[in-house]
Write a protein that holds these residues in place. Structure first.
Motif, PDB file in Angstrom:
ATOM      1  N   LYS A  62       0.815  -1.224   0.000  1.00 42.78           N
ATOM      2  CA  LYS A  62       0.000   0.000   0.000  1.00 42.78           C
ATOM      3  C   LYS A  62       0.846   1.270   0.000  1.00 42.78           C
ATOM      4  O   LYS A  62       0.333   2.363  -0.207  1.00 42.78           O
ATOM      5  CB  LYS A  62      -0.913   0.020   1.234  1.00 42.78           C
ATOM      6  CG  LYS A  62      -2.111  -0.888   1.110  1.00 42.78           C
ATOM      7  CD  LYS A  62      -3.156  -0.550   2.180  1.00 42.78           C
ATOM      8  CE  LYS A  62      -4.326  -1.518   2.124  1.00 42.78           C
ATOM      9  NZ  LYS A  62      -4.792  -1.885   3.461  1.00 42.78           N
ATOM     10  N   VAL A  63       2.132   1.106   0.293  1.00 43.37           N
ATOM     11  CA  VAL A  63       3.011   2.280   0.325  1.00 43.37           C
ATOM     12  C   VAL A  63       3.368   2.642  -1.116  1.00 43.37           C
ATOM     13  O   VAL A  63       3.697   1.756  -1.914  1.00 43.37           O
ATOM     14  CB  VAL A  63       4.307   1.958   1.112  1.00 43.37           C
ATOM     15  CG1 VAL A  63       5.252   3.153   1.123  1.00 43.37           C
ATOM     16  CG2 VAL A  63       3.965   1.520   2.536  1.00 43.37           C
ATOM     17  N   PRO A  64       3.260   3.912  -1.482  1.00 45.49           N
ATOM     18  CA  PRO A  64       3.648   4.301  -2.850  1.00 45.49           C
ATOM     19  C   PRO A  64       5.038   3.742  -3.187  1.00 45.49           C
ATOM     20  O   PRO A  64       5.940   3.778  -2.353  1.00 45.49           O
ATOM     21  CB  PRO A  64       3.671   5.829  -2.784  1.00 45.49           C
ATOM     22  CG  PRO A  64       2.762   6.185  -1.631  1.00 45.49           C
ATOM     23  CD  PRO A  64       2.847   5.044  -0.655  1.00 45.49           C
ATOM     24  N   GLU A  65       5.169   3.204  -4.385  1.00 44.17           N
ATOM     25  CA  GLU A  65       6.371   2.452  -4.733  1.00 44.17           C
ATOM     26  C   GLU A  65       7.662   3.249  -4.516  1.00 44.17           C
ATOM     27  O   GLU A  65       8.666   2.704  -4.065  1.00 44.17           O
ATOM     28  CB  GLU A  65       6.262   1.975  -6.182  1.00 44.17           C
ATOM     29  CG  GLU A  65       7.273   0.896  -6.494  1.00 44.17           C
ATOM     30  CD  GLU A  65       7.105   0.324  -7.892  1.00 44.17           C
ATOM     31  OE1 GLU A  65       6.113   0.660  -8.572  1.00 44.17           O
ATOM     32  OE2 GLU A  65       7.989  -0.464  -8.294  1.00 44.17           O
ATOM     33  N   ALA A  66       7.604   4.536  -4.825  1.00 42.65           N
ATOM     34  CA  ALA A  66       8.813   5.352  -4.693  1.00 42.65           C
ATOM     35  C   ALA A  66       9.271   5.479  -3.241  1.00 42.65           C
ATOM     36  O   ALA A  66      10.435   5.781  -2.968  1.00 42.65           O
ATOM     37  CB  ALA A  66       8.564   6.745  -5.281  1.00 42.65           C
ATOM     38  N   LYS A  67       8.343   5.251  -2.305  1.00 45.23           N
ATOM     39  CA  LYS A  67       8.656   5.406  -0.883  1.00 45.23           C
ATOM     40  C   LYS A  67       8.865   4.058  -0.195  1.00 45.23           C
ATOM     41  O   LYS A  67       9.215   3.999   0.976  1.00 45.23           O
ATOM     42  CB  LYS A  67       7.487   6.092  -0.160  1.00 45.23           C
ATOM     43  CG  LYS A  67       6.948   7.326  -0.828  1.00 45.23           C
ATOM     44  CD  LYS A  67       7.732   8.520  -0.405  1.00 45.23           C
ATOM     45  CE  LYS A  67       7.030   9.798  -0.846  1.00 45.23           C
ATOM     46  NZ  LYS A  67       7.774  10.967  -0.430  1.00 45.23           N
TER      47      LYS A  67
END
Ligand code: MN
Length: 203
Positions: A62-67
């Motif tokens: 669920k965490v944005p991929e970049a983060k």
């Protein structure tokens, strides 16, 4: 609400002679703080900024991929260390082994408390590089697992009950390269009442 480093539930020198004061000061005030600062920066402005850290780590997709890598490493660091401080305590002569249901479950799963300790030590000593060794509840019973870096068993659906930090920052000042000696000493700090509470909630 950004994460913050929980205060140590005892003095920096309370775990002496097993874990020295300077290690505790640097470990808690510098290393843990750095994980908190970095995960807060990574989650700032995302929908997960206010989520409990357990929820974030349970579902890293669920965490944005970049983060995601920053959150996995630093959010994991925050969560792992929060557990670690909580399940240690000053050398408690009365409390060096589990009792009750947890003691029985350890005997069932590992043959005896001594066998459990030796298997957990083996996992800790053999964890290559930086990481942790854990006693977990895996849904069906107790197990020992190792995780690299700041990974945590909750990301694999398991509940951590007791973990030992085997990053060199956890022991190098006092024990240098002698990780096995650190593990032997660390057993004297385990707060089995806290572990038993976690076991009760997980089972
Ligand atoms: Mn650490």
């Amino acid at each position: 609400m950004a994460y913050s480093v929980p205060p140590l539930p005892y003095a920096y020198d309370a775990l002496e002679p097993h874990i020295d004061k300077l290690t505790m000061e640097i470990h808690h005030d510098k290393h843990h703080q750095a994980y908190v600062d970095k995960v807060n920066t990574a989650l700032e402005g995302t929908p997960l900024a206010d989520a409990p850290i357990e929820d974030v780590l349970k579902d890293l997709d669920k965490v944005p991929e970049a983060k995601r890598t920053a959150v996995r490493n630093n959010g994991g660091g925050h969560y792992n260390h929060s557990l670690f401080w909580e399940h240690m305590m000053p050398d408690p002569a009365h409390n060096k082994r589990p009792s009750g249901v947890l003691a029985n479950e350890i005997d069932n799963a590992f043959a005896s408390f001594e066998d459990f300790k030796s298997k957990m030590k083996e996992a800790a000593v053999n964890q290559f590089g930086s990481g942790w060794a854990w006693l977990v509840h895996d849904g069906s019973g107790l197990a020992i697992v190792g995780t690299p870096n700041q990974d945590n068993p909750i990301s694999e659906g398991k509940t951590p009950l007791l973990g030992v930090d085997v990053w060199e920052h956890a022991y190098y000042l006092k024990y240098q390269n002698k990780r096995p000696d650190y593990i032997d000493a660390w057993w004297n700090t385990v707060n089995w009442e806290v572990v038993a509470e976690r076991f009760k909630s997980a089972s």
